[in-house]
Design an enzyme around this catalytic site. Structure first.
Site, PDB file in Angstrom:
ATOM      1  CG  ASP A 168      -6.053   1.933  -3.975  1.00 52.11           C
ATOM      2  OD1 ASP A 168      -7.096   1.262  -3.806  1.00 52.11           O
ATOM      3  OD2 ASP A 168      -5.450   2.496  -3.044  1.00 52.11           O
ATOM      4  NE  ARG A 204      -1.022  -1.221   1.515  1.00 54.73           N
ATOM      5  CZ  ARG A 204      -0.076  -1.339   0.607  1.00 54.73           C
ATOM      6  NH1 ARG A 204       0.816  -2.305   0.687  1.00 54.73           N
ATOM      7  NH2 ARG A 204       0.003  -0.493  -0.378  1.00 54.73           N
ATOM      8  CG  ASP A 239      -8.760   4.578  -4.410  1.00 56.30           C
ATOM      9  OD1 ASP A 239      -9.659   4.588  -3.537  1.00 56.30           O
ATOM     10  OD2 ASP A 239      -7.671   5.159  -4.279  1.00 56.30           O
ATOM     11  CB  THR A 275       3.364   1.956   9.401  1.00 60.74           C
ATOM     12  OG1 THR A 275       1.963   1.634   9.362  1.00 60.74           O
ATOM     13  CG2 THR A 275       3.561   3.133  10.344  1.00 60.74           C
TER      14      THR A 275
END
Ligand code: PRP
Ligand code: URA
Length: 209
Positions: free
Chosen positions: A200, A104, A203, A108
């Site tokens: 995340d 991603r 991660d 944006t």
């Protein structure tokens, strides 16, 4: 319109809570994601078609059932989808695995494709696209677009946690795709993270920051 299935099995829910916990380190996060993927694969394969065969048992000949229908393909969305592949393969070891790399854009939130490799017999397979997170839905919609563009006609999407926005985006873009989730969370925050979510996924799975 595609259906949404929430897997509320107690083992899935218990393990998902441990995955969410910010104190859960990389090793446990990985193992738990793998275990939940296996449990979800068990649920998602409930409706696979069967056919009757004859089997010779040590006692007598018997009528019994084996899987029929199309073969399966698993498509993890890189990176974090990789964490769910082995868990699914434990139950469907002969499935082929294709990969699609999407990240991603942090500004944006739009998915950017950087890698695609799908099985060559794409029309002949039923696909399960896997990714722990369905947030805005951009990555899932793009991965499914990419599969369809190359000839796939039967696709399901499986994730650990979804935001309502992501579910709506997939339903809107791909009404033929059923969505299988372990939890439907509340919302997205301003950075596009699922709330409460798990942070995340990539991660936490790979120990990067
Ligand atoms: C995460 C996640 C999904 C995507 C979901 O990947 O694994 O692929 O975000 O967000 P969306 O629904 O808004 O598209 P990320 O882009 O962080 O890449 P990574 O797996 O390489 O960390
Ligand atoms: N991607 C993640 O890894 N986590 C989120 O909450 C949203 C997108």
């Amino acid at each position: 319109m595609g259906k949404v299935y929430v897997f509320d099995h107690p083992l899935i829910q218990h393990k998902l809570t441990m995955i969410r916990d910010k104190e859960t380190g990389t090793k446990d996060f990985r193992e738990l994601t793998d275990e939940v993927a296996t449990l979800m694969a068990f649920e998602i394969t409930r409706d696979l078609p069967l056919e009757e065969v004859t089997v010779q048992t040590p006692v007598c000949e018997a009528k019994a059932k084996v899987l029929s229908g199309k073969k399966l393909g698993i498509i993890p969305i890189l990176r974090a989808g990789i964490g769910m592949v082995d868990g699914v393969l434990k139950l469907i070891p002969a499935a082929k695995v294709g990969h699609i790399g999407l990240y991603r854009d942090p500004e944006t939130l739009q998915p950017v494709e950087y890698y695609v490799k799908f099985p060559s017999d794409i029309e002949e397979r039923d696909f399960i696209v896997v990714d722990p997170m369905l947030a805005t839905g951009g990555s899932a919609v793009e991965a499914i677009n990419s599969l369809k563009k190359r000839g796939a006609t039967s696709i399901r999407f499986m994730c650990l946690i979804a935001a309502p926005e992501g579910v709506e985006a997939v339903k809107e873009a791909h009404p033929d795709v059923d969505i299988y989730i372990a939890a439907l969370d509340e919302k997205l925050n301003e950075e596009g993270y699922i709330v409460p979510g798990l942070g995340d996924a990539g991660d936490r799975l790979f120990g990067t920051k």
